[in-house]
Enzyme design. Sequence first.
Site, PDB file in Angstrom:
ATOM      1  N   THR A 124       0.817  -1.216   0.000  1.00  0.00           N
ATOM      2  CA  THR A 124       0.000   0.000   0.000  1.00  0.00           C
ATOM      3  C   THR A 124       0.854   1.270   0.000  1.00  0.00           C
ATOM      4  O   THR A 124       1.899   1.328   0.648  1.00  0.00           O
ATOM      5  CB  THR A 124      -0.916  -0.003   1.243  1.00  0.00           C
ATOM      6  OG1 THR A 124      -1.664  -1.220   1.245  1.00  0.00           O
ATOM      7  CG2 THR A 124      -1.874   1.172   1.248  1.00  0.00           C
ATOM      8  N   GLU A 125       0.374   2.267  -0.738  1.00  0.00           N
ATOM      9  CA  GLU A 125       1.022   3.589  -0.776  1.00  0.00           C
ATOM     10  C   GLU A 125      -0.055   4.647  -0.552  1.00  0.00           C
ATOM     11  O   GLU A 125      -1.245   4.364  -0.727  1.00  0.00           O
ATOM     12  CB  GLU A 125       1.684   3.804  -2.141  1.00  0.00           C
ATOM     13  CG  GLU A 125       2.758   2.775  -2.421  1.00  0.00           C
ATOM     14  CD  GLU A 125       3.412   2.957  -3.794  1.00  0.00           C
ATOM     15  OE1 GLU A 125       3.044   3.901  -4.522  1.00  0.00           O
ATOM     16  OE2 GLU A 125       4.285   2.141  -4.106  1.00  0.00           O
TER      17      GLU A 125
ATOM     18  N   GLY B  28      -1.141   6.736  -2.480  1.00  0.00           N
ATOM     19  CA  GLY B  28      -2.013   6.845  -3.652  1.00  0.00           C
ATOM     20  C   GLY B  28      -2.402   5.504  -4.255  1.00  0.00           C
ATOM     21  O   GLY B  28      -2.901   5.458  -5.376  1.00  0.00           O
TER      22      GLY B  28
ATOM     23  N   ARG C 293      -5.898 -14.058   2.536  1.00  0.00           N
ATOM     24  CA  ARG C 293      -7.318 -13.672   2.678  1.00  0.00           C
ATOM     25  C   ARG C 293      -8.095 -14.616   3.593  1.00  0.00           C
ATOM     26  O   ARG C 293      -8.839 -14.144   4.462  1.00  0.00           O
ATOM     27  CB  ARG C 293      -7.954 -13.527   1.296  1.00  0.00           C
ATOM     28  CG  ARG C 293      -7.525 -12.227   0.664  1.00  0.00           C
ATOM     29  CD  ARG C 293      -7.954 -11.995  -0.745  1.00  0.00           C
ATOM     30  NE  ARG C 293      -7.450 -10.689  -1.146  1.00  0.00           N
ATOM     31  CZ  ARG C 293      -7.275 -10.288  -2.394  1.00  0.00           C
ATOM     32  NH1 ARG C 293      -7.579 -11.096  -3.389  1.00  0.00           N
ATOM     33  NH2 ARG C 293      -6.814  -9.084  -2.659  1.00  0.00           N
TER      34      ARG C 293
ATOM     35  N   GLU D 225      -6.019  -6.620   3.115  1.00  0.00           N
ATOM     36  CA  GLU D 225      -5.916  -7.699   2.117  1.00  0.00           C
ATOM     37  C   GLU D 225      -7.024  -7.652   1.073  1.00  0.00           C
ATOM     38  O   GLU D 225      -7.493  -8.681   0.597  1.00  0.00           O
ATOM     39  CB  GLU D 225      -5.911  -9.078   2.817  1.00  0.00           C
ATOM     40  CG  GLU D 225      -4.784  -9.279   3.795  1.00  0.00           C
ATOM     41  CD  GLU D 225      -3.424  -9.158   3.155  1.00  0.00           C
ATOM     42  OE1 GLU D 225      -2.724  -8.175   3.468  1.00  0.00           O
ATOM     43  OE2 GLU D 225      -3.084 -10.010   2.328  1.00  0.00           O
ATOM     44  N   GLY D 226      -7.432  -6.436   0.721  1.00  0.00           N
ATOM     45  CA  GLY D 226      -8.482  -6.255  -0.285  1.00  0.00           C
ATOM     46  C   GLY D 226      -9.820  -6.081   0.401  1.00  0.00           C
ATOM     47  O   GLY D 226     -10.265  -6.955   1.143  1.00  0.00           O
TER      48      GLY D 226
ATOM     49  N   GLN E 211     -15.597  -4.878  -1.087  1.00  0.00           N
ATOM     50  CA  GLN E 211     -16.018  -4.570  -2.474  1.00  0.00           C
ATOM     51  C   GLN E 211     -15.100  -5.261  -3.480  1.00  0.00           C
ATOM     52  O   GLN E 211     -15.559  -5.805  -4.478  1.00  0.00           O
ATOM     53  CB  GLN E 211     -15.969  -3.050  -2.754  1.00  0.00           C
ATOM     54  CG  GLN E 211     -17.158  -2.287  -2.249  1.00  0.00           C
ATOM     55  CD  GLN E 211     -16.831  -1.611  -0.928  1.00  0.00           C
ATOM     56  OE1 GLN E 211     -15.951  -2.067  -0.205  1.00  0.00           O
ATOM     57  NE2 GLN E 211     -17.528  -0.550  -0.596  1.00  0.00           N
TER      58      GLN E 211
END
Length: 343
Positions: free
Chosen positions: A86-87, A89, A208, A323-324, A327
């Site tokens: 993750t960043e 943006g 997940r 982890e997502g 949605q």
Amino acid sequence: MGGTRWQAEGPAPREGREPEPEGRSRVDLLLAEELSYWDRGVAVSFPGPGLGEPSLLSMGTDEQRARFLEPFARGDRPRWGAFAMTEPGAGSDVAAIRTRARRDGADWVLNGEKSFAANASRADWIVVFATVDPALGRGGHRAFVVERGTPGLGDFKVEHKMGLKAYESTSFTLRDCRVPGANLLGGEAHYAGRAGFKGALRAFNATRPLVAAMATGIGRAALDESLAFAREHGLLGDVRVRDRLERVRRRLRLARLLGLRAAWLADQRRPNLTEASMAKAVAPQAAFEAASLGMELVGLAGGRGDQLIEKLFRDVKAMDIVEGTGQIQRLIMARALVGYPRD
Ligand SMILES: Cc1cc2nc3c(=O)[nH]c(=O)nc-3n(C[C@H](O)[C@H](O)[C@H](O)COP(=O)(O)OP(=O)(O)OC[C@H]3O[C@@H](n4cnc5c(N)ncnc54)[C@H](O)[C@@H]3O)c2cc1C
């Protein structure tokens, strides 16, 4: 549902091949659920390779696995590993990462910014995803093991979180951070075609179901709190309360079974993309319903900030995000259902 074939689990191992050794995913899942029942934040704070481990297992060479994972078995001192995709943006859309990787002789030079990486500031190493060319999308991704103390790795800052406060989520920067070629996960050959990104996906398929199990653990704790409160305050005679408590138990049981199914497939070395997403989509929602019900039962007292159920309510939200998000899992499942490629 009429006519829908339940065939998403992929082919069985080919006949005549040596059976693969059974994995440990189901044991990991049950441990994750039980630890999270007591406190998911504390569980993540424990020493260990953390979310970096699945990437090493799915993408690393034998030499890299030995070099970076074996020290955890020594027990000479507490060690942590971390995972940084993750960043600021780039969250759900991992193709949007902008941390750049540039080859320089035998080394790679990394520049960029990462956020929300668990235990990163105390980690012996961090699996960092970067891109050789943002225009290539996921095809440009490379994963590196960046070791603690590498010049250019710094600016660690602990993020403020609404829940799960027992462990640190950390942002950091990479400024002309020189990483030896031997720390490119899987080596150069691994990145022919889209294999680099596929390695990351395999890691998500392992993590997940784990996050689903953690959510189930938090949900079980919330259900027990709700039951105890309802019993203590004479609410169990109300059929509506009983019905909602039972619905929560049912959904949590379903979530656990979905997670175990995804883990069983992983242990058999069989594709589990849909099952991993299904578990991840269902468990956090079931756990959220458990915590919401508890908050409703407790009423005004839940807003004071000194009730366990209120802590569980704050903790559980993150399980839908990491982890997502929910949605994103639903998008993945819907694409798989109609036979679209994954991305
Ligand atoms: C407690 C915690 C721990 C974390 N630990 C780590 C870690 O160790 N390492 C790491 O790399 N990251 C970590 N993360 C980051 C996490 O993976 C991201 O927060 C997550 O991927 C979502 O990204 P985002 O927050 O930027 O949200 P966004 O991607 O900006 O999404 C915002 C909202 O839009 C929705 N959305 C986005 N795209 C779509 C779409 N195409 N269709 C429909 N809806 C969409 C999302 O579901 C979400 O509700 C952690 C986050 C938290 C909260």
